[in-house]
Design an enzyme around this catalytic site. Structure first.
Site, mmCIF file in Angstrom:
data_model
loop_
_atom_site.group_PDB
_atom_site.id
_atom_site.type_symbol
_atom_site.label_atom_id
_atom_site.label_comp_id
_atom_site.label_asym_id
_atom_site.label_seq_id
_atom_site.Cartn_x
_atom_site.Cartn_y
_atom_site.Cartn_z
ATOM 1 N N GLY A 113 2.840 -2.989 8.394
ATOM 2 C CA GLY A 113 3.140 -3.292 9.784
ATOM 3 C C GLY A 113 4.594 -3.668 9.961
ATOM 4 O O GLY A 113 5.248 -4.137 9.023
ATOM 5 N N GLU B 231 -6.909 -5.901 3.518
ATOM 6 C CA GLU B 231 -7.126 -7.057 2.638
ATOM 7 C C GLU B 231 -8.328 -6.850 1.709
ATOM 8 O O GLU B 231 -9.082 -7.770 1.434
ATOM 9 C CB GLU B 231 -7.299 -8.348 3.451
ATOM 10 N N THR C 20 0.810 -1.218 0.000
ATOM 11 C CA THR C 20 0.000 0.000 0.000
ATOM 12 C C THR C 20 0.844 1.270 0.000
ATOM 13 O O THR C 20 1.853 1.341 0.676
ATOM 14 C CB THR C 20 -0.874 0.024 1.266
#
Lengths: 659, 614
Positions: free
Chosen positions: A177, A421, A138
């Site tokens: 993350g 997702e 992303t």
């Protein structure tokens, strides 16, 4: 001791809680393993979440890293392995409060997208934690739509390297993350350019921090993206690349390769990529969504039999709030939804296993259906569960708003699942695309997967129910759901056809129908959830009263769906106005029936007090005592605040001008 | 607003990066300054104070809220002149900071259940206050944890061995000068919450704590020195305060939803994604029908609630005059109406804010979007000042009462006057069928009638179900409980009708033709979207046909396209300053990505580069 208000609820259970727990776990042996894992983890103080609600973002992050490192030791000590039966229960026992989850995604992406050589090089390093991985897809300006990514990787034929760049601010990697502080390596998705030609998005392994002193590598700018609604324990990060060079071998090349002379070669099928996405979407239903929903139900329902308010009958003591019809109507449908989703999850797991077997035989036929399933159910389950957790939160009144109830953190965490997702609206539209395609094929007499054959079988019939008891027949409501879903799909397909025939361009026509398309996809998934619940109940053994109570929950789930969407069922007169009043009556009757077993039904989820981490939801129901004790541990009470000396005192003593 | 924004004293670091204790300190600092500046500028009008306060704290709660909003007003309305002399001026000068301690750990909306006791001791002419159980500990009052040195405590009054119900007492809780809790008082902060970080919501436990007889607020009820109890005259008067506070919540629903809409719509004009047409650049996400369908109905709702808030406030001011002259005739209806509208608007806004956040995708989840903060600050209004379900049932009680009156041949007036038509319909069975053809779905006035018909039907159905339960010889309370889901639905339909009606009525008051045109579109969208979300009600009652429902859906989609060009202008009209909006995504200049990066760099986790953990 147990609060007598809660104890009395347990004495009247109509079924064996222990047997239901075993059923949910998939057998008593699994229950035993799950409990053993939970006990081992909860007994270890490193994994404690006791002070979680009082910690800052920095403290939460540090704790998560400490836990992740300690977990490696623990697994070794306990003899747990990645492939063992215990593994799946570890995450549940930790309540997901652990770092390096993206490390696993890093490993998986290399296993799936990397060549044998790449796997041999990177996987051992990663599994021994010689490096910490992340997964950078992303960007600041680009999410679900992958083709729009702007990061570039240009092949330099002279040095046999790729040069990675973040050409503008919206191209910065954002959200991954473990990337803000922890990761040393990451898989970067970038537009591949070879000899001036763009070949689309490809994955590259990029080192971002030194393995010696953890400082950033040259050309790398990386950091934490700042506070979020939840996931304080995760260092979601940003990454900017300026002329970062990686060797040619760092492009993951199982399917696509750039050869030394710059030749681009595509090999094998990329369809397997879809399979990875499908797997992730289905696994998050269990790990992230279902558990949060069942915990929220447990907390809200236990609290609702301890909390008393107002009087139902003059002269009696104040009533348990769960005895109010309005409170039942808030919570019990969420409980039924929890069970419905538990069973649909088992169904999806089975589907996935069968699909995987086929794929290993190089048969990709089931992929489109599997992909459509995983998209639609991910969207349906995350959306309904998120709203269910919020209902639970608000049903606990003021105390639900306290972090100590555990509900706000469950809510803020689960709601992220509606976006990651794949954003839910987009996912519903993917399912819709599959449905429309199947509908067209079926109408033209071509074969379609069994799950969608019903689409072409729409008949203009009417619901046969004569009285409210008829609506407790699974055949009656399953037929209603089937009819509604088929009608919504076929009418949307017709609308789409009309627009195209009247000269509207295909993509414009699609955009003009998206609201209805999303609704049709939702109705399809809702129907399958009901159908699966019915079939599951039929297969249950009748012993110990379990089938009976599950049948009630199934009825409640189905009728709640009709009650909340009356228009869909009334629209073409399939259900008449008079019949709708029968639905409502049956639905409300069921609330009172399930009310009696509400507490045993949440006890069966078998969450330990430590894993609930809630002052309102503990097994013993000592709500007020616990709330009072926990509040006293708050730093706002244990630490001196300078606010009095600095601001309040001058205020109270009228010496404001000195501020 | 400019006064505050340009004042360097009110600047501070981004609150998102501060711990709870730091946020509390900042809030206290600003409140102290605020009081000083209010005096400096000579601002004394309550409305002006309200605005000044809301700019200083940017619409956020602050520790003095309860002092200003409850402690002072309660002194004004319930204290005797002698008590006002003793407490009001010191409180006004902030030598006394007070809070209002009503809610207990085990007891909320149902006030009669409170357990705190105040027992009169004629020997010493004192009240002895006690928290007899854990559940009776006062819990939640704002400003109680750290800030206040006094509290107005609600407790069950016992005198001469009898319980006389709830009364209010002024209780000193901290030593003036040292701010230490007084002996017999246990006080503290209730710990971290979803939001309200800057507020020290507190707990209070009292053990045989004595206060003089004169500390009971005795304007209405009294305890004489010998312990004789003197009853108050009327309890309807307290309705006035409740109506006022609920009208503030309706206004707050409108404002909070407007802020979230501003952020989501501006961001949707900046964000590009995917492709609509092959080969063309990625479009603004606001061009997607699904995105418009998420946001524009909420925009319309924000406008609708704005007008409803204004209406209630006006009505309240209008009839306050009557109340002062002792005319309480309009109060019961207004009280019932505001209860329902408080619940209706706060529920809708609560869900709407979340929709807006969700519509911003992943970035909406970051605290830099500002929406998480709007949500956690707003969501408790579904619970405080009367839990929403309980509020809906209060409205339902009034609706059923009105229905019963109509059934027995009386006429009712005001917002429920549509119930009068029900009796006429029974005489003319054809009425329902003939009405179907008459709903014109592009005419707001006709849609008001449709909503009216839906409300009438649901009120009637609930009332009949209630009667049927009563005929089963159930107790009144049981029957009510077994009908409460129906009753809440009826109240919702009634409130929905009121909102559509007020929005429609507003249109004719707008002079500017262009403004009227765009608001008419919004009004239509609000009404039609509401129908499309509740098609079952309209179909089942025969108010609309299948074909009309299909037209409604079509019409909603056409309106989305019509509103699209004005969307940003419509949120700009709310006129929120960037500082007040507190959102990187919703900036007026739309420079979203650069500023997200700047914001993230300030995050506490980025203060050092190599972690000691490493």
């Amino acid at each position: 001791g147990i609060n007598p208000d809660l104890a009395s609820e347990r004495q009247t259970a109509s079924f064996s809680v222990e047997k239901l727990t075993a059923l949910l776990d998939g057998g008593a042996e699994r229950t035993r393993i799950r409990r053993a894992v939970a006990e081992a983890i909860e007994r270890d103080p490193v994994f404690s979440r006791e002070n979680q609600y009082f910690q800052s973002q920095n403290e939460r992050y540090e704790a998560a890293v400490r836990k992740a490192v300690h977990l490696q030791k623990k697994m070794h000590e306990m003899g747990w392995t990645q492939d063992g039966p215990e593994f799946k229960y570890i995450y549940r026992a930790l309540s997901g409060d652990v770092a390096f989850l993206l490390h696993n995604v890093f490993v998986r992406s290399i296993s799936v997208l990397g060549s044998d050589k790449q796997i041999a090089k990177w996987i051992p390093l990663a599994t021994k934690y010689r490096l910490i991985g992340s997964y950078a897809q992303t960007e600041l300006g680009h999410g679900t739509y992958l083709q729009g990514l702007e990061t570039t990787a240009v092949f330099d034929i002279n040095t046999q390297e790729f040069i990675l760049n973040t050409p503008k601010i919206s191209a910065m990697k954002w959200w991954p993350g473990d990337m803000g502080r922890s990761a040393t390596h990451t898989v970067v998705f970038a537009q591949l350019y070879v000899l001036g030609k763009c070949y689309g998005v490809h994955p590259f392994i990029v080192q971002i921090r030194s393995l010696q002193d953890h400082s950033l590598c040259p050309g790398i700018t990386a950091g934490d993206i700042g506070p979020k609604m939840n996931f304080e324990h995760t260092d979601n990060g940003y990454l900017m690349l300026q002329n970062v060079r990686v060797p040619r071998e760092n492009m993951l090349n199982k399917f696509c390769e750039v050869q030394p002379d710059g030749t681009y070669v595509r090999q094998g099928s990329q369809k397997i990529n879809y399979f990875t996405m499908t797997t992730v979407r289905i696994s998050l239903i269990e790990d992230e969504v279902l558990i949060a929903l069942l915990k929220a139900c447990t907390i809200a329902i236990r609290y609702s039999v301890v909390r008393r308010q107002s009087k139902l009958k003059p002269g009696e003591e104040e009533a348990k709030i769960l005895d109010y019809q309005t409170q039942q109507e808030k919570l019990l449908p969420q409980l039924a939804t929890g069970y419905a989703f538990h069973f649909i999850n088992s169904y999806l797991q089975g589907l996935l296993e069968r699909g995987y077997t086929e794929i290993k035989r190089k048969n990709f036929d089931t992929l489109p259906e599997l992909h459509a399933f995983s998209s639609g159910f991910k969207a349906l389950v995350t959306q309904y569960s998120t709203s269910a957790v919020e209902i639970c939160l608000r049903a606990c009144g003021g105390h639900g708003y306290s972090l100590l109830s555990g509900l706000p953190s469950l809510y803020t965490r689960i709601l992220a699942s509606c976006i990651y997702e794949g954003e839910n609206t987009i996912l519903f539209l993917q399912t819709a695309r599959f449905l429309i395609k199947c509908f067209m094929a079926a109408s033209a007499g071509q074969p379609v997967p069994p799950s969608v054959t019903y689409l072409a079988a729409l008949t203009p019939g009417k619901c046969p129910a004569k009285n409210k008891l008829d609506f407790l027949s699974p055949d009656t409501y399953t037929a209603a759901y089937q009819h509604a879903a088929a009608r919504l799909v076929s009418s949307t397909a017709a609308k789409l056809q009309d627009l195209i025939q009247s000269g509207v361009k295909r993509h414009d026509a699609w955009n003009q129908c998206t609201v209805q398309l999303a609704q049709a996809a939702k109705a399809h998934c809702h129907y399958l959830t009901v159908k699966n619940f019915v079939e599951t109940v039929e297969k249950l053994e009748t012993q110990a009263g379990i089938q009976k109570i599950m049948k009630h929950l199934c009825d409640l789930f189905a009728l709640h769906g009709i009650f909340s969407n009356t228009g869909i069922f009334l629209h073409d007169g399939y259900i008449s106005g008079a019949q709708m009043d029968m639905v409502t009556a049956s639905y409300l009757d069921l609330l009172a029936v399930i009310r009696k077993d509400a507490v045993p039904l949440v006890d069966a989820f078998d969450f330990t007090d430590k894993s609930l981490n809630s002052a309102l939801g503990s097994y013993d129901g000592q709500v007020y005592q616990r709330l009072y004790e926990w509040a006293q541990k708050s730093p706002t009470n244990t630490q001196m605040s300078p606010a009095y000396e600095r601001y309040l005192k001058p205020l109270l003593h009228n010496k404001l001008s000195k501020l | 607003e400019a006064l505050v924004l340009n004042d360097p004293d009110f600047q501070h670091e981004d609150l998102n990066f501060l711990s709870r204790s730091q946020r509390y300190e900042q809030a206290i600092r600003k409140s102290s300054l605020m009081v000083m500046k209010l005096r400096e500028y000579g601002i004394a009008d309550p409305e002006e104070i309200y605005w000044f306060k809301s700019f200083v704290h940017r619409g956020r709660p602050e520790p003095l809220d309860l002092h200003l909003g409850m402690f002072l007003p309660t002194l004004l309305t319930q204290a005797t002149p002698e008590q006002q002399d003793r407490f009001f001026m010191p409180a006004w000068n902030l030598e006394i900071i007070g809070t209002y301690a009503q809610t207990e750990m085990g007891h909320g909306t149902h006030l009669r259940g409170l357990e705190t006791t105040a027992t009169y001791d004629p020997a010493t002419q004192e009240f002895i206050l006690n928290s007899p159980t854990v559940t009776s500990i006062k819990w939640w009052p704002g400003g109680l944890g750290k800030t206040s040195n006094h509290a107005i405590v609600l407790a069950q009054l016992y005198t001469q061995g009898q319980c006389k119900g709830l009364h209010a007492f002024i209780v000193p809780i901290r030593q003036l000068g040292t701010h230490e809790p007084l002996p017999g008082i246990t006080v503290g902060d209730i710990g971290p919450k979803f939001g309200y970080d800057e507020m020290d919501n507190g707990y209070l436990k009292m053990d045989n704590f004595r206060i003089p007889r004169e500390n009971m607020l005795m304007k209405h009820a009294q305890v004489e020195p010998d312990g004789t109890y003197v009853k108050p005259l009327s309890d309807k008067l307290t309705y006035g305060t409740m109506v006022f506070i609920r009208s503030l919540i309706v206004g707050d629903s409108a404002r909070s939803l407007s802020r979230a809409c501003t952020i989501a719509i501006r961001y949707s004009a900046v964000r590009h994604q995917s492709e609509l047409k092959p080969g063309e650049p990625e479009p603004q996400i606001l061009d997607y029908q699904t995105q418009q369908y998420k946001l524009f109905p909420l925009l319309a709702t924000a406008y609708a609630f704005h007008f409803v808030g204004a209406y209630i406030k006006d009505t309240y001011h209008r009839i306050s005059g009557d109340i002062n002259e002792g005319d309480l005739s309009e109060l019961p209806e207004l009280h019932a109406l505001t209860a329902g509208l408080k619940a209706f608007t706060s529920w809708t806004a609560n869900a709407g804010i979340e929709e807006c956040r969700m519509a911003c995708g992943g970035h909406g989840y970051s605290r830099c979007s500002g929406i998480p903060d709007i949500y956690v600050t707003f969501t408790p209004s579904c619970t405080y000042e009367g839990e929403n379900t309980v509020m809906m049932l209060q409205t339902a009680r009034f609706l059923v009462k009105s229905y019963t009156q109509v059934s027995s041949g009386q006429r009712v007036t005001g917002m429920v006057s549509y119930l009068n038509d029900l009796s006429r319909q029974r005489i003319q069975p054809q009425h329902v069928a003939s009405r179907t053809a008459t709903v014109r779905i592009t005419d707001p006035v006709s849609l008001v009638d449709a909503y009216k018909a839906r409300a009438a039907r649901l009120v009637e159905a609930a009332a009949k179900n209630l009667q049927a339960e009563l005929n089963h010889r159930k107790s009144k309370e049981d029957a009510w409980n077994r009908t409460s889901v129906d009753l809440v639905r009826a109240s919702e339909a009634h409130c929905h009708y009121v909102v559509v009606k007020l929005f429609t009525a507003k249109l004719s008051e707008i002079g500017n033709a262009a403004v009227r045109a765009v608001l008419t579109d919004l009004c239509l969208l609000y009404a039609l979207y509401g129908i499309s979300k509740n098609t079952g009600d309209f179909l089942q009652a025969g108010i609309l046909t299948d074909a009309q429902i299909t037209q409604v859906t079509q019409c909603v989609k056409e309106l989305l396209a019509i509103i699209r060009p004005n969307a940003v202008a419509l949120v700009d009209s709310f006129d929120f300053h960037d500082v007040h909006l507190g959102s990187v995504l919703g900036r007026y200049d739309g420079n979203v990505y650069e500023n997200m990066f700047e914001w993230a760099k300030k995050s506490p986790l980025n203060k050092t580069q190599v972690k000691e953990l490493y």
